[in-house]
Design a protein around this motif. Structure first.
Motif, short mmCIF file in Angstrom:
data_model
loop_
_atom_site.label_atom_id
_atom_site.label_comp_id
_atom_site.label_asym_id
_atom_site.label_seq_id
_atom_site.Cartn_x
_atom_site.Cartn_y
_atom_site.Cartn_z
N ALA A 87 0.67 -1.24 0.00
CA ALA A 87 0.10 0.10 -0.10
C ALA A 87 0.89 1.27 -0.04
N LEU A 88 1.79 1.02 0.67
CA LEU A 88 3.08 2.40 0.75
C LEU A 88 3.41 2.33 -0.51
N ALA A 89 3.90 1.45 -1.16
CA ALA A 89 4.50 1.49 -2.67
C ALA A 89 3.69 2.34 -3.44
N HIS A 90 2.26 1.61 -3.37
CA HIS A 90 1.42 2.24 -4.22
C HIS A 90 1.17 3.77 -4.07
N LYS A 91 1.20 4.12 -3.04
CA LYS A 91 0.96 5.77 -2.69
C LYS A 91 2.37 6.41 -3.27
N LYS A 92 3.57 5.88 -3.21
CA LYS A 92 4.48 6.60 -3.81
C LYS A 92 4.49 6.76 -5.06
N LYS A 93 3.98 5.62 -5.60
CA LYS A 93 3.96 5.58 -7.34
C LYS A 93 3.13 6.39 -7.84
N THR A 94 1.73 6.56 -7.42
CA THR A 94 0.79 7.33 -7.71
C THR A 94 0.37 9.01 -7.19
N LEU A 95 1.10 9.08 -6.18
CA LEU A 95 1.11 10.64 -5.67
C LEU A 95 1.99 11.44 -6.19
N ASP A 96 1.85 12.88 -6.34
CA ASP A 96 2.77 13.81 -6.85
C ASP A 96 3.74 14.06 -5.69
N PRO A 97 4.95 13.83 -6.00
CA PRO A 97 5.99 13.96 -4.95
C PRO A 97 5.95 15.44 -4.34
N SER A 98 5.48 16.34 -5.02
CA SER A 98 5.54 17.72 -4.27
C SER A 98 4.14 18.02 -3.50
N SER A 99 3.37 16.91 -3.48
CA SER A 99 1.94 17.10 -2.62
C SER A 99 2.26 16.91 -1.11
N LYS A 100 1.41 17.49 -0.43
CA LYS A 100 1.44 17.19 1.09
C LYS A 100 1.50 15.77 1.48
N GLU A 101 0.48 15.11 0.89
CA GLU A 101 -0.14 13.60 1.08
C GLU A 101 1.36 13.01 0.99
N TYR A 102 2.20 13.14 -0.18
CA TYR A 102 3.26 12.28 -0.43
C TYR A 102 4.39 12.56 0.68
N LYS A 103 4.48 14.03 1.23
CA LYS A 103 5.63 14.33 2.01
C LYS A 103 5.13 13.78 3.57
N LEU A 112 3.33 -13.26 -3.35
CA LEU A 112 4.69 -12.49 -3.33
C LEU A 112 4.57 -11.65 -4.69
N ALA A 113 3.93 -12.32 -5.91
CA ALA A 113 4.15 -11.33 -6.98
C ALA A 113 3.20 -10.34 -6.87
N ARG A 114 2.14 -10.13 -6.24
CA ARG A 114 1.44 -8.97 -5.99
C ARG A 114 1.89 -8.01 -5.11
N ASN A 115 2.45 -8.62 -3.75
CA ASN A 115 2.91 -7.62 -2.86
C ASN A 115 4.43 -7.03 -3.05
N SER A 116 5.28 -7.81 -3.87
CA SER A 116 6.58 -7.40 -3.88
C SER A 116 6.61 -6.31 -5.26
N ALA A 117 5.44 -6.08 -5.90
CA ALA A 117 5.56 -5.39 -7.14
C ALA A 117 6.13 -3.75 -6.48
N ASP A 118 6.54 -3.03 -7.52
CA ASP A 118 7.39 -1.66 -7.24
C ASP A 118 8.30 -1.78 -6.34
N GLY A 119 9.00 -2.87 -6.17
CA GLY A 119 10.08 -2.70 -4.86
C GLY A 119 9.33 -2.89 -3.59
N ALA A 120 8.25 -2.96 -3.36
CA ALA A 120 7.76 -2.97 -1.97
C ALA A 120 8.47 -3.56 -1.03
N LEU A 121 8.92 -4.85 -1.35
CA LEU A 121 9.59 -5.47 -0.10
C LEU A 121 11.29 -5.47 -0.30
N ASP A 122 11.91 -4.57 -1.13
CA ASP A 122 13.17 -4.39 -1.15
C ASP A 122 14.00 -3.98 0.05
N ASP A 123 13.57 -3.26 0.87
CA ASP A 123 13.96 -2.85 2.05
C ASP A 123 13.86 -3.64 3.44
#
Length: 582
Positions: free
Chosen positions: A45-61, A136-147
């Motif tokens: 869910a966090l990775a999804h937010k990072k991917k879809t939000l504008d990095p300059s937005s308050k929600e992203y920050k 695993l296929a779904r939840n590892s998308a966009d590097g969600a589990l990399d760290d």
């Protein structure tokens, strides 16, 4: 007088904590304990937010920095592959050739469907391996589990000076260190440690056969059951799966002992080759080293415990080669300081004068006085308000309830709700408001007859007294169907509420009016219950049919409308290690 222990703890802890979560002041640093399904879904869910939000937005920050600790060497929690001689931390409670008891359509994600994963229609019931691959296929998308910090074991979580101090051991280096966080999320799962009731173990001391917990039914299981007579204590999903697994492997006979008769195994209409018999009662005495006396039990409100029902006939079972304890699992809360623990067995009380609304059972039962102490329900823990520990809402419990039929969907919606707390999107209510809301939720659940059964032992006993010929024992009776659907709607409405609050990308509607997707979800729940009851001993295929061989057309994807297909062979003839992934 009786005191609600859960609320007493809340009042005691109130003096120890400065309440947090009332306002959002910049991004939060969060500790996440566990990378099983719950932990993976939050990171997704966090990775999804990072991917879809504008990095300059308050929600992203305001997105949190989450540090996930997982003691195992890989993600997946209980779904991971069993490995003999596994290192500490890699132990699991699930056996490799387990198959799901739940149709896959009840654990599908909207953003990664089974069509996306398998590339073609598949049967409704999948093996453990296929579900793990899908998770695993779904939840590892966009590097969600990399760290994720794998092989890191959390030893202790404490709350000091308005911060969480997390003590962690690095399993690779052996070093121990303390890390500080604003919030802590426990996602270690409600099925982490096998439960072996002491009264059963004491009774079994005179038994000379083999005794295992369901979690131990692994590499020697075929040798243990082939041509043997087996008793399974418990009638839950694990008992159901192990009984079918034993039949597949050539067992001579399986006896399932059910305390309540409300489990999946007891409600099954028939079993292949009549090799399984479900007994209403529990073994209470060993006879001639390998035999048992089994008798029905009832809840004694006066003594607040189960007692043998002397009005019911004792059943004698002879020559049992192995006993399997399908007695469930518990939470591993050892790493959590006592002041931060939730109580998964927390009891609660209905107010004086509480009365159930009239329903189809009222004519038969009248107004049944409820038990003085009530169990948790299918949608709420008394001391946890929508995943927030009431006594300190900075401590978050990302977990499903034990009675849910859709744990993966529940957890995915919960992950979005938890993330909305962390970003400040959803406000944290005051303590009194949370306590009041939980009480209201529990009382509302008590109004649903088929849900009250699991919460109120007195009510369950009264219903049992109606006898086997009462309409409530017939799952195809119109009144039973109505009550079953009522329970399904209640569960769907709770999900609809949390979807709305969190901005989850699926709309089930609202509690007062479900959407078409929400209604289809209800139909899936109802169909899942019906397939077991639809099997009868009189049907021509009863020698081999299991609920997994049911008509696949009743199960369709909520998101693609793709219907399931028939198994490639009778389930009893399919290789336990079979995978539908090409």
């Amino acid at each position: 007088y009786l005191i609600n222990l859960c609320l007493l703890i809340i009042r005691q802890n109130k003096k120890m904590f400065k309440r947090g979560g009332d306002s959002q002041s910049g991004p939060q640093f969060v500790a996440l304990v566990g990378c099983g399904p719950a932990g993976m879904m939050l990171l997704h869910a966090l990775a999804h937010k990072k991917k879809t939000l504008d990095p300059s937005s308050k929600e992203y920050k305001n997105l949190p920095t989450i540090t996930c600790y997982e003691q195992a060497s890989s993600p997946g929690g209980v779904w991971r592959k069993y490995s003999k001689g596994a290192e500490p931390g890699d132990d699991i409670v699930m056996y490799d050739d387990m198959w799901c008891n739940t149709p896959k359509e009840m654990m599908e994600f909207n953003d990664y469907t089974f069509d996306d994963h398998f590339k073609s229609p598949t049967p409704s019931f999948l093996s453990r391996k296929d579900v793990l691959d899908y998770l695993l296929a779904r939840n590892s998308a966009d590097g969600a589990l990399d760290d994720v910090k794998f092989k890191h074991s959390v030893q202790m979580v404490k709350y000091q000076s308005n911060k969480f101090v997390v003590t962690v051991v690095d399993g690779t280096s052996g070093k121990t260190k303390n890390e500080t966080f604003d919030r802590c999320i426990w996602a270690a799962g409600v099925q982490a440690t096998p439960e072996k009731p002491s009264e059963l173990l004491e009774m079994l001391q005179e038994y000379t056969g083999k005794v295992i917990h369901s979690s131990e039914a692994r590499e020697t299981f075929e040798d243990d059951v082939k041509g043997k007579r087996v008793m399974i204590i418990g009638d839950s999903s694990s008992a159901e799966d192990l009984a079918l697994r034993a039949v597949k492997l050539g067992v001579e006979k399986v006896y399932i002992c059910a305390r309540s008769g409300e489990g999946a195994a007891y409600s099954t209409g028939c079993w292949p080759n009549k090799k399984v018999t479900a007994l209403f009662g529990l073994p209470y005495k060993v006879v001639k080293e390998t035999g048992f006396k089994v008798q029905a039990v009832y809840w004694s409100e006066k003594r607040q415990r189960y007692r043998r029902d002397d009005d019911e006939e004792t059943v004698k079972v002879k020559d049992i080669d192995m006993v399997i304890l399908a007695t469930g699992y518990g939470c591993n809360l050892n790493m959590i300081d006592d002041s931060l623990k939730f109580d998964p067995d927390c009891e609660w009380q209905a107010p004086k004068g509480w009365i159930m609304d009239n329903n189809a059972l009222t004519i038969s039962l009248g107004n049944v006085d409820h038990s003085s102490n009530l169990d948790i329900g299918a949608t709420c823990y008394p001391d946890v308000y929508r995943y927030l520990l009431i006594s300190n809402p900075n401590m978050i419990y990302l977990t499903e309830t034990e009675d849910t039929e859709t744990p993966l969907i529940d957890l995915d919606v919960a992950a979005w709700l938890v993330l909305s707390y962390l970003t400040g999107q959803t406000d944290v209510p005051k303590e009194k408001e949370m306590i009041k809301a939980n009480q209201k939720q529990l009382e509302a659940e008590m109004q649903i007859p088929f849900l009250r059964l699991a919460m109120d032992s007195v009510y369950a006993d009264e219903l049992d007294e109606l006898g086997d010929d009462h309409w409530s024992e017939n799952p195809n009776d119109e009144r039973s169907l109505i009550l079953g659907k009522q329970a399904a709607i209640f569960k769907a409405e709770r999900l609809a509420r949390d979807m709305k609050t969190s901005g989850y990308p699926v709309d089930f509607g609202k509690p007062s009016k479900l959407s078409s997707t929400g209604e289809n979800f209800v139909n899936l729940l109802v169909a899942s219950e019906a397939i077991r009851a639809s099997m009868t001993k009189e049907s021509g295929d009863s020698k081999w049919r299991t609920y997994r061989d049911a008509d696949p057309n009743v199960f369709k994807s909520l998101y693609t409308e793709t219907a399931s297909v028939q198994l490639p062979a009778r389930w009893l003839d399919i290789d336990p290690a079979h995978s539908f992934k090409k």
